[in-house]
Enzyme design. Structure first.
Site, PDB file in Angstrom:
ATOM      1  N   GLU A   1      46.916 -13.360  71.179  1.00 44.00           N
ATOM      2  CA  GLU A   1      48.242 -13.295  71.589  1.00 44.00           C
ATOM      3  C   GLU A   1      49.072 -14.669  71.060  1.00 44.00           C
ATOM      4  O   GLU A   1      50.113 -14.624  70.718  1.00 44.00           O
ATOM      5  CB  GLU A   1      48.396 -13.132  73.045  1.00 44.00           C
ATOM      6  CG  GLU A   1      47.922 -11.633  73.477  1.00 44.00           C
ATOM      7  CD  GLU A   1      48.474 -11.628  75.012  1.00 44.00           C
ATOM      8  OE1 GLU A   1      49.585 -11.004  75.388  1.00 44.00           O
ATOM      9  OE2 GLU A   1      47.446 -12.149  75.963  1.00 44.00           O
TER      10      GLU A   1
ATOM     11  N   GLY B   1      55.403  -9.080  85.458  1.00 44.63           N
ATOM     12  CA  GLY B   1      54.957 -10.317  86.008  1.00 44.63           C
ATOM     13  C   GLY B   1      53.572 -10.206  86.543  1.00 44.63           C
ATOM     14  O   GLY B   1      53.302 -11.251  87.166  1.00 44.63           O
ATOM     15  N   LEU B   2      52.913  -9.310  86.078  1.00 41.66           N
ATOM     16  CA  LEU B   2      51.544  -8.990  86.602  1.00 41.66           C
ATOM     17  C   LEU B   2      50.639  -9.093  85.636  1.00 41.66           C
ATOM     18  O   LEU B   2      49.406  -8.942  85.563  1.00 41.66           O
ATOM     19  CB  LEU B   2      51.278  -7.875  87.441  1.00 41.66           C
ATOM     20  CG  LEU B   2      52.098  -7.559  88.623  1.00 41.66           C
ATOM     21  CD1 LEU B   2      51.773  -6.076  89.164  1.00 41.66           C
ATOM     22  CD2 LEU B   2      51.981  -8.444  89.576  1.00 41.66           C
ATOM     23  N   GLY B   3      50.923  -9.783  84.505  1.00 38.47           N
ATOM     24  CA  GLY B   3      49.910  -9.975  83.318  1.00 38.47           C
ATOM     25  C   GLY B   3      49.590  -8.838  82.588  1.00 38.47           C
ATOM     26  O   GLY B   3      48.490  -9.064  82.110  1.00 38.47           O
TER      27      GLY B   3
ATOM     28  N   ASP C   1      46.492 -15.513  82.302  1.00 36.37           N
ATOM     29  CA  ASP C   1      46.330 -14.089  82.257  1.00 36.37           C
ATOM     30  C   ASP C   1      45.125 -13.458  81.755  1.00 36.37           C
ATOM     31  O   ASP C   1      44.560 -12.693  82.281  1.00 36.37           O
ATOM     32  CB  ASP C   1      47.695 -13.423  81.643  1.00 36.37           C
ATOM     33  CG  ASP C   1      48.807 -13.844  82.492  1.00 36.37           C
ATOM     34  OD1 ASP C   1      48.763 -14.516  83.727  1.00 36.37           O
ATOM     35  OD2 ASP C   1      50.106 -13.447  82.127  1.00 36.37           O
TER      36      ASP C   1
ATOM     37  N   GLY D   1      56.178  -5.924  81.607  1.00 38.77           N
ATOM     38  CA  GLY D   1      57.100  -6.909  81.907  1.00 38.77           C
ATOM     39  C   GLY D   1      57.454  -7.142  83.242  1.00 38.77           C
ATOM     40  O   GLY D   1      58.535  -7.348  83.560  1.00 38.77           O
TER      41      GLY D   1
ATOM     42  N   SER E   1      50.567  -7.668  79.709  1.00 38.23           N
ATOM     43  CA  SER E   1      50.013  -7.902  78.198  1.00 38.23           C
ATOM     44  C   SER E   1      48.991  -8.415  78.041  1.00 38.23           C
ATOM     45  O   SER E   1      48.301  -7.868  77.271  1.00 38.23           O
ATOM     46  CB  SER E   1      51.311  -8.780  77.649  1.00 38.23           C
ATOM     47  OG  SER E   1      51.118  -9.072  76.227  1.00 38.23           O
TER      48      SER E   1
END
Length: 355
Positions: free
Chosen positions: A141, A105-107, A153, A103, A109
């Site tokens: 996803e 912001g760097l992708g 992402d 969580g 997930s």
């Protein structure tokens, strides 16, 4: 044992145009680079009658019996959904861990989805191209789990490198930018990442953006059109080696992105960004959907120490990184596999009908 990994990413421009609500009608475009911070999956195999998933990030453990249906919920919903897709019922232990907090912001997930798809497809001897890995990770996803996210992402992580990624109703295309090596190296040196100390739940931000796009909200649509144009212009200036113009576009894109949804920035983030600009940074943005995570800055080498000092005094932590050019990969594969461990699960709609 089988070990796979996939990189995180930094999006420079075009973020938000990779949501289907936008690109299906207008076409989307993102400029991004993968970085050398990775999500890892480690698979060990045995002859047990169950399967097990352990997450270091969520400090969670899940054990599943061969004879039960598999539902994706809780902190480990993503690995459950991927195991369900491949019909894995027994015989494996899956350990997953990320180099950066979830969580932020760097992708991470989608890097997790890409890593696990690459790992499990390799284990079950189903070879997949990078395009197929990215598309399957996106399908799981977005379609299977119902996440209100885009596709940038998954493709950035699967392919690696510094790319232009285009999105349309016909599919996704990844094109490496044609950048001189010295320009790439200078860009890499001048980018800095600072962890703001908070993670965020991007779902509410992305849901708001998706609904605004579907509802043809003029403010949001115009901002997305502008963001896409900035990404196009970024490609040109990067390929021409004009990093001063790149910095101007990065700053402008962040101002436009703030119009997409409430909560994209906070008073603390604005304060830190302004401090960075006052102390020598040229431009920046919050990575990912916004609301927290990492602050990305473009900063000339001679002012980086001053910017680092003032931001660390405010509690931010600088994280070193380099660009990644490899994408998703299998680091080690000496695992054994038995086809008896695989049997298709019922489709979710059949499970619901029976319940």
């Amino acid at each position: 044992m089988l070990i796979a990994r996939a990189p995180m990413r930094i999006s420079f421009g075009g973020g938000g145009t990779d949501l289907e609500a936008y690109y299906a009608k207008y076409g989307g475009l993102v400029i991004s680079t993968a970085i050398n911070k990775y999500f890892y999956a480690v698979i060990t195999t045995d002859e047990s009658d169950d399967l097990q998933v352990i997450s270091a990030d969520y400090r969670s453990l899940f054990r599943h019996s061969t004879y039960n249906d598999l539902f994706w919920n809780g902190d480990l919903a993503l690995p459950k959904a991927i195991l369900h897709h491949f019909g894995i019922r027994r015989g494996i232990n899956l350990f997953v861990a990320s180099e950066v907090p979830p969580g932020t912001g760097l992708g991470s997930s989608s890097a997790a989805a890409v890593t696990m798809v690459r790992a499990i497809s390799t284990l079950v001897e189903q070879p997949m191209t990078r395009q197929q890995v990215a598309e399957l990770a996106s399908y799981i996803e977005i379609n299977k789990m119902g996440m209100p996210i885009g596709k940038q992402d998954q493709y950035a992580s699967a392919f690696g490198g510094l790319n232009k990624i285009t999105f349309s109703s016909q599919g996704v295309a990844v094109e490496p930018l044609n950048i001189a090596s010295e320009v790439r190296q200078t860009l890499e040196r001048r980018l800095m990442l600072f962890f703001t100390g908070s993670s965020r739940e991007s779902t509410s931000i992305l849901k708001h953006q998706r609904k605004s796009t579907e509802d043809q909200d003029d403010t949001v649509l115009q901002a997305l059109h502008n963001i896409k144009q900035v990404a196009m212009d970024m490609q040109i200036c990067l390929e021409q080696g004009n990093l001063d113009e790149y910095a101007r576009l990065l700053h402008y894109s962040w101002q436009e992105k703030r119009r997409l949804a409430p909560g994209l920035s906070t008073g603390f983030i604005d304060e830190c960004y302004n401090l960075a600009l006052q102390n020598g940074a040229s431009a920046g943005k919050i990575t990912g959907a916004g609301g927290g995570g990492f602050l990305l800055l473009y900063c000339q080498e001679h002012t980086q120490d001053a910017v680092t000092s003032v931001l660390e005094d405010r509690g931010l932590k600088r994280m070193n990184f380099r660009f990644d050019h490899q994408g998703a990969s299998v680091v080690l594969n000496v695992a054994s596999f038995s086809p008896h461990w695989v049997a298709p699960y019922e489709k979710p709609e059949l499970q619901m009908m029976r319940d």
